[in-house]
Design an enzyme around this catalytic site. Structure first.
Site: not given
Ligand code: GLA
Length: 401
Positions: A156, A230, A366
């Protein structure tokens, strides 16, 4: 003699007063019927409000910068609050089938909550949403090293991704929509990524009960880019417990299987005959605890699905229905993939109104390119080059059933 409620009185000049009283009773009954109809049809009694944008201060960052909070409201009363820190969607109120509004997104009441520890609630994610394997990639013959902030991988956007920066904001209002334009310039080398990246994200709420997120970016050096939002949804309302009973349809015949660190193996596999098959609406919890290797590795759903599409442009990615509230969320996107995540890492940290958020109390959809694309030549490219414009759009459509 059959009794007609209206006729005898209306035409009897000697009954002036009963005429008025009965008229008022009729008016009152009609109003009650109208209110009951509106409630039953999921249309709020406040459905005739005005489109609005409101700006206020949400708080101050530790380095003394003011964080603004914008409230966008449409004429049906759908309301979202967005702050300039992280471009975070702080809340999103939508009506259920009876017209009762609830906030369907997880988050915190104050800026302090977001600054302390935010598992990306509501946030804009970049420069690269999702994981890059071993926190490195090679581009045009040069190797770039990123921070390992998720086991051996980069997740991220790094230690201070787009979810933790202040965005410049400008609101707008048109005849049938309101919105917010957010801008951020990511410096060359920020979090290890090459090129000065100029990003514009436009959030728009319209009178068709759609909320859209439009991303644009340009760069002065080639760079990977994969922007997403997110938001954690619970269609029964944040803090109302698990989402395992909510029904999901994913318009995806295929997904990208992952290894133990959630990096795609590079294969594109069929969902057919697996618990990842959501091509027909299925309760999220129906198979989540199956001993299927991919679910064990993900500790639930945490996978990128390959969206079925015939042509470029907006395509339906997902539809979620909550049988208790009747709320429906549809997600359209121009992206090739969508990460379906069932909040497996939520650890009971309290959120809004001291609500305890546990694993599986929310889901994320996402929209994005596939994880680790910079290291996977067979995946659609995530490289933006100078002179080109990155463009991506996602639409959330709200209704009830
Ligand atoms: C995304 C990732 C997850 C986790 C979340 C944040 O969805 O794929 O594994 O890291 O973000 O917690």
């Amino acid at each position: 003699m059959t009794k007609n409620f209206l006729q005898p009185i209306l035409f009897d000049p000697n009954h002036q007063r009963p005429l008025m009283i009965r008229g008022m009773v009729l008016l009152f009954l009609s109003c009650l019927t109208l209110i009951a109809f509106c409630a039953g049809s999921g249309v709020s009694s406040s459905a005739r409000g005005a489109l609005m944008v409101k700006k206020e201060t949400f708080g101050t960052t530790p380095d003394g910068k003011t964080v603004e909070l914008y409230t966008l409201t449409n004429t049906y009363g759908i309301e979202t609050r967005i702050m300039t820190y992280g471009g975070i969607i702080v809340s999103l109120q939508t009506p259920d089938k009876k017209g009762h509004f609830a906030d369907i997104t997880l988050g915190f009441d104050t800026l302090a909550g977001y600054l302390a520890k935010n598992p990306y609630f509501g946030a804009l994610v970049g420069r690269y949403g999702n994981r890059i394997g071993n926190a490195k990639f090679t581009l045009d013959g040069k190797e770039y090293t990123l921070a390992k902030n998720n086991g051996p991988n980069a997740l991220h956007g790094g230690l201070k991704g787009f979810d933790k920066v202040l965005w410049q904001a400008q609101s707008f209002q048109k005849s049938a929509e309101v919105g917010l334009i957010l801008k951020y310039t990511s410096a060359d080398g920020e979090e290890g990524y090459p090129g000065t990246l100029r990003v514009t994200v436009t959030y728009t709420l319209n009178d068709k009960n759609e909320f859209s997120i439009d991303y644009q970016a340009t760069t002065d050096k080639a760079t990977p880019i994969n922007l997403t939002n997110h938001t954690y949804f619970n269609l029964a309302g944040e803090g109302s417990g698990s989402i395992l009973g909510e029904e999901l349809m994913l318009n995806a015949d295929r997904f990208t299987p992952v290894d133990a660190t959630l990096i795609p193996t590079g294969k594109i596999a069929s969902v057919k005959g697996t618990p990842l098959d959501f091509t027909k609406p299925t309760a999220i919890g129906a198979r989540i605890n199956d001993k299927f290797e991919q679910l064990v590795l993900g500790n639930g759903y945490d996978h990128n699905f390959v969206i079925n599409r015939q042509s470029p442009g907006l395509a339906l990615a997902a539809r979620v229905y909550d049988p208790t509230s009747g709320r429906v969320l549809e997600v359209d996107t121009t992206e090739p993939g969508v990460q379906f995540y069932t909040g497996n890492f939520l650890d009971g940290t309290p959120g809004k109104h001291e609500h305890i958020y546990k694993a599986r109390d929310a889901f994320c959809l996402e929209t994005q390119h596939y994880p680790d694309s910079p290291n996977k030549p067979n995946f659609p490219s995530t490289i933006l080059r100078p002179g080109k414009t990155y463009h991506s759009t996602t639409v959330w459509r709200f209704s009830t059933r």
